[in-house]
Design an enzyme around this catalytic site. Structure first.
Site, short mmCIF file in Angstrom:
data_model
loop_
_atom_site.label_atom_id
_atom_site.label_comp_id
_atom_site.label_asym_id
_atom_site.label_seq_id
_atom_site.Cartn_x
_atom_site.Cartn_y
_atom_site.Cartn_z
N GLY A 124 0.83 -1.21 0.00
CA GLY A 124 0.00 0.00 0.00
C GLY A 124 0.85 1.25 0.00
O GLY A 124 2.06 1.19 -0.25
N ASN A 125 0.22 2.38 0.25
CA ASN A 125 0.97 3.64 0.34
C ASN A 125 0.34 4.50 1.43
O ASN A 125 -0.69 4.15 2.00
CB ASN A 125 1.00 4.34 -1.02
CG ASN A 125 -0.38 4.71 -1.49
OD1 ASN A 125 -1.02 5.58 -0.91
ND2 ASN A 125 -0.85 4.05 -2.54
N ARG A 126 0.95 5.64 1.68
CA ARG A 126 0.57 6.43 2.86
C ARG A 126 -0.51 7.46 2.57
O ARG A 126 -0.80 8.29 3.44
CB ARG A 126 1.82 7.10 3.43
CG ARG A 126 2.77 6.10 4.05
CD ARG A 126 4.05 6.75 4.51
NE ARG A 126 3.80 7.95 5.30
CZ ARG A 126 4.70 8.88 5.54
NH1 ARG A 126 5.91 8.75 5.04
NH2 ARG A 126 4.40 9.93 6.27
N SER A 127 -1.12 7.44 1.42
CA SER A 127 -2.14 8.45 1.14
C SER A 127 -3.36 8.23 2.05
O SER A 127 -3.89 7.13 2.16
CB SER A 127 -2.58 8.35 -0.32
OG SER A 127 -3.62 9.27 -0.55
N ALA A 182 -3.66 7.93 -4.77
CA ALA A 182 -2.32 7.36 -4.98
C ALA A 182 -2.52 5.91 -5.41
O ALA A 182 -2.92 5.07 -4.60
CB ALA A 182 -1.51 7.45 -3.70
#
Ligand code: FMN
Length: 414
Positions: free
Chosen positions: A218-221, A286
């Site tokens: 995943g990502n931090r958005s 994102a």
């Protein structure tokens, strides 16, 4: 008029918080808290009916000031004129059908309605009522009249109403109301209804690419910037569809159609489904560039030996696909979260991306620890296809949203 102990601290923005007589009056306490805790001076003005739902003692304790519904208390201070004149912003939370009618027709039979007539500050009324009351032509006409006179009246949210029923008419989330109030204090005309009639699609949040039933890449958005774009666009009159990827901690923006997507593939499918008819498409989510080539159907077990490397497959570039599929006149906004490197700085990479993607506008954020992702504030640049560049100083994500919509409207005209 002479100064009194009830005079507000002149260093703080002064907000009059009107409260109407609906069940959602208790949520005005949360709005009050949110405003006082973020450095605002607040005077609560409930109606008589509101005091059936929340007692004056609660508002007095939370605001630190006496609370009256009528115009005949503290007469020497002429409160029905004084409050409105002093206000930097007048909010009404909740605005009942009755209060909207009174405000639209200029009645002034209590302190709140009198304040609404005397003030020249921005006024924002947040409706809450049963769907039938909201949809009634009388209420709709009152709302139109108020909007035509410059009042901000965002549509209510849809969801659980009083009792077991659901529908349109739920009060906007208190956190959203506080955010819009702060925007109005910073930029008094930030919510003018200039997006009325436009269909806008916004993606927000961050996709997750499953490795197994438990783990993902995943990502931090957080989705906060995309939600701020949706909230501000809806308050400015747009018909907004928000495609949200993993944003569960955020309140659903009032007056917005919400669709959920988990992975890049799901987000891609929903964006293609809803973007066709849109006038403006904003890809703020994102989206993972890669996904694990194989997703295990079972939880990958811990073993004594080193795990096999995770093989990745490239995801389709949704923004490029949307640009290729755009209908004539459709305006497309991309987001670029960039860091500088040995080849170019943040803006250098972003200018190249603007040309490569063929979007009409690129929002550029410099990202890193504690910058842009998850936090409340944002800064960056707006790069237009014609080469115009606008620097956005650090500020609330809704302030960036307001500037973005101003820029989109300007660019669509040229
Ligand atoms: C339990 C209860 C809940 C109510 N909830 C609402 C509501 O959510 N929205 C609304 O417009 N009116 C609601 N009403 C009706 C208002 O209280 C009534 O119209 C009142 O005159 C509104 O006063 P105001 O103009 O001071 O807000 C409710 C009434 C009761 C008894």
């Amino acid at each position: 008029m002479t100064a009194t102990s009830a005079d507000p601290d002149p260093t703080k923005p002064f907000v009059v918080l009107g409260v109407g007589g609906g069940v959602a009056a208790y949520k005005a306490c949360e709005v009050l808290r949110g405003l006082t805790e973020s450095g605002h001076e607040v005077r609560v003005v409930p109606t008589e009916a509101a005091l059936n739902f929340v007692g004056a003692a609660t508002f007095e304790a939370l605001s630190g000031h006496p609370v009256h519904a009528g115009v005949f208390a503290d007469v020497p201070e002429v409160p029905h004129v004084r409050l409105g004149r002093r206000a930097d912003l007048v909010l009404v939370v909740p605005a009942t059908a009755d209060l909207l009618a009174k405000a639209a027709h200029g009645q002034a039979d209590d302190l709140l309605t009198a304040t609404l007539l005397t003030t020249r500050a921005p006024v924002a009324l947040f409706p809450a009522m049963h769907t039938e009351m909201w949809e009634h032509p009388a209420t709709q006409a009152n709302v139109e009249l108020l909007r035509s006179r410059g009042c901000v009246v965002p549509d209510p949210a849809s969801g659980r109403l009083t009792g077991p029923d659901t529908g349109k008419g739920r009060l906007a989330d208190p956190a959203e109301i506080v955010d819009l109030a702060r925007l109005l204090l910073a930029v008094p005309d930030a919510l003018r209804p200039d997006l009325t009639g436009l269909k806008i699609v916004i993606s927000a949040g961050g996709t997750r690419e499953a490795l197994d039933p438990v783990r993902y890449l995943g990502n931090r958005s957080s989705g906060k910037q995309g939600y701020a774009l949706a909230r501000v666009a809806a308050a400015r009159g747009a018909q907004v569809t928000l495609v949200a990827a993993h944003t569960q901690s955020l309140p659903d923006p009032a007056g917005v159609q919400l669709r959920h997507a988990g992975s890049a593939a799901e987000l891609r499918a929903v964006m293609h489904e809803v973007s066709g008819e849109a006038d403006i498409v904003v890809m703020a989510a994102a989206v993972a560039d890669f996904r694990p080539t194989n997703r295990a159907d079972y939880k990958i077990k811990k073993t004594d030996h080193d795990p096999a490397p995770v093989e990745l497959t490239r995801n389709p570039d949704i923004l490029t696909e949307l640009v290729a599929a755009r209908k004539p006149g459709q305006f497309i906004v991309g987001f670029a979260a960039e860091t500088g490197d040995s080849r170019a700085d943040v803006l250098g990479h972003a200018r190249a991306k603007l040309r490569r993607k063929g979007v009409d506008l690129l929002v550029v954020n410099a990202v890193g620890d504690g910058i842009a992702f998850e936090v409340e504030n944002n800064s960056g640049w707006l790069l237009r296809a014609d080469g115009t560049e606008i620097t956005i100083p650090l500020g609330a994500k809704s302030a960036l949203a307001a500037t973005l919509w101003d820029t989109v409207l300007l660019a669509r005209q040229s």
